[in-house]
Design a protein around this motif. Sequence first.
Motif, PDB file in Angstrom:
ATOM      1  N   ILE A 164       0.846  -1.188   0.000  1.00  0.00           N
ATOM      2  CA  ILE A 164       0.000   0.000   0.000  1.00  0.00           C
ATOM      3  C   ILE A 164       0.880   1.237   0.000  1.00  0.00           C
ATOM      4  N   TYR A 165       0.567   2.163  -0.910  1.00  0.00           N
ATOM      5  CA  TYR A 165       1.329   3.405  -1.013  1.00  0.00           C
ATOM      6  C   TYR A 165       0.383   4.591  -0.806  1.00  0.00           C
ATOM      7  N   PHE A 166       0.715   5.436   0.146  1.00  0.00           N
ATOM      8  CA  PHE A 166      -0.022   6.670   0.382  1.00  0.00           C
ATOM      9  C   PHE A 166       0.710   7.803  -0.332  1.00  0.00           C
ATOM     10  N   HIS A 167       0.055   8.385  -1.327  1.00  0.00           N
ATOM     11  CA  HIS A 167       0.608   9.535  -2.043  1.00  0.00           C
ATOM     12  C   HIS A 167       0.044  10.773  -1.362  1.00  0.00           C
ATOM     13  N   ARG A 168       0.933  11.549  -0.750  1.00  0.00           N
ATOM     14  CA  ARG A 168       0.491  12.654   0.091  1.00  0.00           C
ATOM     15  C   ARG A 168       0.870  14.019  -0.499  1.00  0.00           C
ATOM     16  N   VAL A 169       0.263  15.044   0.053  1.00  0.00           N
ATOM     17  CA  VAL A 169       0.561  16.411  -0.350  1.00  0.00           C
ATOM     18  C   VAL A 169       2.065  16.666  -0.215  1.00  0.00           C
ATOM     19  N   GLY A 170       2.652  17.365  -1.195  1.00  0.00           N
ATOM     20  CA  GLY A 170       4.088  17.628  -1.152  1.00  0.00           C
ATOM     21  C   GLY A 170       4.895  16.550  -1.835  1.00  0.00           C
ATOM     22  N   ASN A 171       4.225  15.733  -2.666  1.00  0.00           N
ATOM     23  CA  ASN A 171       4.883  14.650  -3.408  1.00  0.00           C
ATOM     24  C   ASN A 171       5.537  13.613  -2.504  1.00  0.00           C
ATOM     25  N   GLU A 172       5.002  13.457  -1.311  1.00  0.00           N
ATOM     26  CA  GLU A 172       5.519  12.437  -0.399  1.00  0.00           C
ATOM     27  C   GLU A 172       4.790  11.118  -0.633  1.00  0.00           C
ATOM     28  N   ILE A 173       5.548  10.039  -0.630  1.00  0.00           N
ATOM     29  CA  ILE A 173       4.974   8.707  -0.780  1.00  0.00           C
ATOM     30  C   ILE A 173       5.345   7.875   0.438  1.00  0.00           C
ATOM     31  N   MET A 174       4.372   7.304   1.055  1.00  0.00           N
ATOM     32  CA  MET A 174       4.598   6.490   2.248  1.00  0.00           C
ATOM     33  C   MET A 174       4.155   5.069   1.960  1.00  0.00           C
TER      34      MET A 174
END
Length: 244
Positions: A164-174
């Motif tokens: 699972i990849y969370f694409h977040r504000v600021g081009n951050e991927i978790m």
Amino acid sequence: MYKRVIIIEDNISTLQVLSDIVKKISTEIEVMEFSTMDGVYEAVLENTIDLFLVDIILNPEDRGDISGIRFADRIRSIEKYEFTPIIFVTSLEDPKLYAYSELHCFYYLEKPFDSEKVKTIVDRALRFPSRRKEDGVLFFRREGILFSVKCSEILYIENSRHRIYFHRVGNEIMEVPYRPLKQILKDADNPYLLQCSRSMVINKEYVDSIDFTNRYIKLRGVESPINIGSTYLKKVGMEFRYDK
């Protein structure tokens, strides 16, 4: 979006019938069944409930019992349930006056009830918006470390190769350990997260445009369009009030 329904009915067979009717309305409805008041208040406080189906008489051996009405009265004192639909199910002759005027009862089903009528009334009640926290937090454990993700910071969630990849504000991927998207949506309990394909969940707050003909969504801050799965097209259309 997931909906949670609590049914409180002392008669086990009636409880099962009601539960089956509600579950047939949608696969995205979670039904919590109770034949007594044991555990009900804990469930109410630990979850966000979208609809209550409550039998007025929960202790039939007590001739003056109105446990269901007392429960509804307490529910109305909880801020987030001030206007949550309550449907009373009972064979009492006429408690309508108090139920409607004081407890703002959504509907009153008299026993024996018609299954199709129950389905229609429940479906209508579940259209009411629930008072949910719009910025919940999701928690994940990875290699012994606890990570948190704010729902408001999520652009989209991707399920790829059982990760699972969370694409977040600021081009951050978790990246987090696998958890079904269905479970993530349930845990988030957030009105802005919407599954648009088998492998994608988007945040409606960041939608820039939607092309229903070519089946894709453009998100602000995301270069590549997000595909809308063919089986999710109708659901996405309903969320954005699009009638194709």
